[in-house]
Design an enzyme around this catalytic site. Structure first.
Site, PDB file in Angstrom:
ATOM      1  N   GLU A  26      10.592  19.459  12.600  1.00  0.00           N
ATOM      2  CA  GLU A  26       9.921  18.411  11.824  1.00  0.00           C
ATOM      3  C   GLU A  26      10.475  17.053  12.239  1.00  0.00           C
ATOM      4  OE1 GLU A  26       9.099  17.223   7.106  1.00  0.00           O
ATOM      5  OE2 GLU A  26      10.310  18.974   7.624  1.00  0.00           O
ATOM      6  N   ASN A  71       7.223  18.272   5.058  1.00  0.00           N
ATOM      7  CA  ASN A  71       6.799  17.168   4.209  1.00  0.00           C
ATOM      8  C   ASN A  71       6.267  15.995   5.019  1.00  0.00           C
ATOM      9  OD1 ASN A  71       7.803  18.817   2.220  1.00  0.00           O
ATOM     10  ND2 ASN A  71       9.513  17.493   1.650  1.00  0.00           N
ATOM     11  N   ASN A 171       0.957  21.385   4.101  1.00  0.00           N
ATOM     12  CA  ASN A 171       2.324  21.854   3.838  1.00  0.00           C
ATOM     13  C   ASN A 171       2.666  21.692   2.364  1.00  0.00           C
ATOM     14  OD1 ASN A 171       5.287  22.400   4.735  1.00  0.00           O
ATOM     15  ND2 ASN A 171       5.414  20.501   3.542  1.00  0.00           N
ATOM     16  N   GLU A 172       3.121  22.769   1.742  1.00  0.00           N
ATOM     17  CA  GLU A 172       3.676  22.749   0.382  1.00  0.00           C
ATOM     18  C   GLU A 172       2.852  21.885  -0.574  1.00  0.00           C
ATOM     19  OE1 GLU A 172       7.830  21.738   0.410  1.00  0.00           O
ATOM     20  OE2 GLU A 172       8.406  23.591   1.425  1.00  0.00           O
ATOM     21  N   GLU A 291       8.963  28.664   6.567  1.00  0.00           N
ATOM     22  CA  GLU A 291      10.206  27.910   6.345  1.00  0.00           C
ATOM     23  C   GLU A 291      11.185  28.826   5.641  1.00  0.00           C
ATOM     24  OE1 GLU A 291      10.242  23.989   4.608  1.00  0.00           O
ATOM     25  OE2 GLU A 291       8.316  23.458   5.539  1.00  0.00           O
ATOM     26  N   GLN A 352      15.601  24.440  10.247  1.00  0.00           N
ATOM     27  CA  GLN A 352      14.802  24.117  11.412  1.00  0.00           C
ATOM     28  C   GLN A 352      15.557  24.523  12.671  1.00  0.00           C
ATOM     29  OE1 GLN A 352      13.054  20.184  11.189  1.00  0.00           O
ATOM     30  NE2 GLN A 352      12.748  20.378   8.992  1.00  0.00           N
TER      31      GLN A 352
END
Length: 503
Positions: A26, A71, A171-172, A291, A352
């Site tokens: 990310e 995010n 994402n999320e 994740e 990550q």
């Protein structure tokens, strides 16, 4: 103490999808800048990518890397990362209160993926953007030419399309911290419409819809049910995220978190079946656990940086967990769970890959090194390819807040028919006692031990650093042997082992 395992050649769970050993990068902290990209580094290639980091990633044999968030993607304009670098805009990243130079974009990431031998798993922005930008990004990446966006890609130096097949729809989006946060109905409708449009371009794409950010969300598991009711016919996977922490310094309870992980997977698998039955569908949806990792060591420092950075710094040192030996055991347990759930978990991404809660760390202008958790990830990725065995395990157990019966010995087994090997990954969660373990090898004739790796350490909190990179690392094991159709091995307290057999 003793434990026993039955491994029958014909008792299997599923073929393990190689992508269960995927990773995640990310635009966060030093994951990209000073992580994979540092043009002034002595090992940097012509594109500015660090060669020492690329070597460590190559050795992991990572099958797929999710990008660019996270995010970050929920307010990301992908067009900012194309064209001449000197003309790219600097943007403010609201997710991590930092600035983004856009020196690395889709072209640079794609070239890096080719260098390290991995495939791209791209995410589209369904936070601040929607269907139109998703279809434009897809056209830019995958169309051969003769259209506005594909011709722009060609103008920017890439003639052939990348033909990326795996895409994440945001994402999320269940998280209030997310730019463009939506409720399940709102997101489900947007994701379904985006999926429809992307499939109009290519009906063979693999699409991942957002599941819950973690199983303690107040909307779990209703979120999964509602989102899948909207999207079931249009997607292939639903994503789950989970991070693991030992906040109260209780190692036995910490290592019991894998029981919670297993329950999370089981609940979502049941929800998938519920929606499938309701829709009278013959189609299967799988889990993308895109994740996962240990994440808590850096929390206090991160809060200090984010609360007091006094501006919008570029690539500050965020989420830089320094992993210890205890975390080796936790990561081994997580990977064992994914192997045992390979019938439903088809993709997983350690979060990550570099610097940011990562198995690889770097110093600016200096060395790159393997953190402690690099090794169980390495062993599973390199040697955990094949078919997961449905093992029958009998082990002494103990009680945690996650389960009344947590087995001291946790084991997964993988049969690889291509090279005729059988690999076991074993964790002993007992703090003080060795456990003599016996594996009954049914149908594996003339088996012999070809590799035995052990990780133990007298100090659970021992770490690897730039100056002491080998403090926690595997060593060749001894004592594992096969006789009369049985593999026997002693598992030291708090230990991780990999045993490979030729059979």
């Amino acid at each position: 103490m003793k434990a026993s395992v039955i491994a029958n050649k014909d008792f299997t769970i599923a073929k393990i999808d190689d992508r269960v050993y995927g990773a995640f990068l990310e635009h966060l902290g030093r994951a990209v800048y000073e992580g994979i990209y540092e043009p002034d580094h002595p090992t940097a290639d012509k594109d500015g990518m660090r060669g020492d980091v690329a070597k460590l990633v190559k050795d992991l044999n990572v099958p797929v890397v999710r990008y660019p968030g996270g995010n970050f993607v929920s307010a990301y304009n992908w067009e900012d990362g194309i064209g001449p670098r000197e003309e790219r805009p600097t943007r403010l990243d609201l997710a991590w209160h930092t600035s983004e130079s856009n020196k690395v974009g889709i072209h640079e990431f794609a070239d890096w993926c080719a260098t390290v031998g991995t495939e791209m798993m791209l995410a589209v922005n369904l936070g601040s953007r929607g269907v139109d930008d998703a279809r434009n990004f897809l056209e830019y990446v995958n169309h051969p030419g003769g259209s506005y966006w594909s011709d722009l890609r060609i103008k920017n130096g890439r003639k052939e399309p990348w033909n990326v097949k795996l895409w994440c729809l945001g994402n999320e989006m269940d998280g209030p911290w997310q730019v463009g946060h939506k409720d399940a109905d709102e997101y489900g409708k947007l994701a379904a419409n985006t999926a429809r449009a992307m499939r109009m371009f290519d009906n063979k794409l693999e699409l991942v819809v957002c599941g819950s950010s973690h199983m303690d969300m107040p909307t779990f598991p209703d979120w999964e049910r509602i989102v899948l009711e909207h999207t079931y016919d249009h997607v292939d996977h639903i994503s789950l995220h989970m991070y693991f922490a030992n906040r109260d310094d209780n190692t036995p309870n910490y290592l019991g978190l894998s029981e919670k992980l297993d329950r999370y997977i089981e609940t979502v698998a049941a929800t998938i079946k519920q929606v499938k039955a309701k829709k009278k569908s013959k189609k299967d949806i799988y889990i993308s656990f895109d994740e996962w990792n240990v994440w808590y060591h850096s929390n206090k420092k991160d809060r200090e940086i984010l609360d007091g950075n006094g501006g919008w710094p570029h690539a500050p040192g965020l989420l830089e967990d320094i992993y210890n030996f205890e975390d080796v055991l936790m990561v081994g347990l997580i990977l064992n769970t994914f192997i045992r759930r390979s019938d439903v978990v088809k993709i997983a991404c350690i979060a990550q890959l570099v610097n940011v809660i990562a198995p690889i760390m770097t110093e600016k202008g200096g060395p790159a090194w393997a953190q402690t958790i690099y090794y169980p990830y390495y062993f599973a990725s390199v040697y955990g390819r094949g078919t997961a065995l449905d093992l029958v395990t009998s082990s002494p157990d103990y009680e945690t807040t996650h389960s009344p019966k947590t087995a001291y010995v946790d084991v997964s087994g993988v049969r690889n028919d291509e090279d005729g090997t059988l690999t076991f990954f074993l964790v002993n969660r007992h703090p003080t006692e060795s456990i003599d373990s016996e594996v009954s090898l049914q149908g594996f004739d003339n088996a012999s031990v070809i590799d035995h790796q052990v990780m133990t350490h007298a100090d659970l909190k021992a770490v690897n650093t730039a100056r002491k990179q080998d403090e926690v690392k595997p060593r060749a094991g001894s004592g594992a042997k096969v006789a009369d159709g049985r593999l026997t091995v002693s598992l030291p307290p708090y230990s991780y082992q990999m045993i490979r057999l030729k059979a």
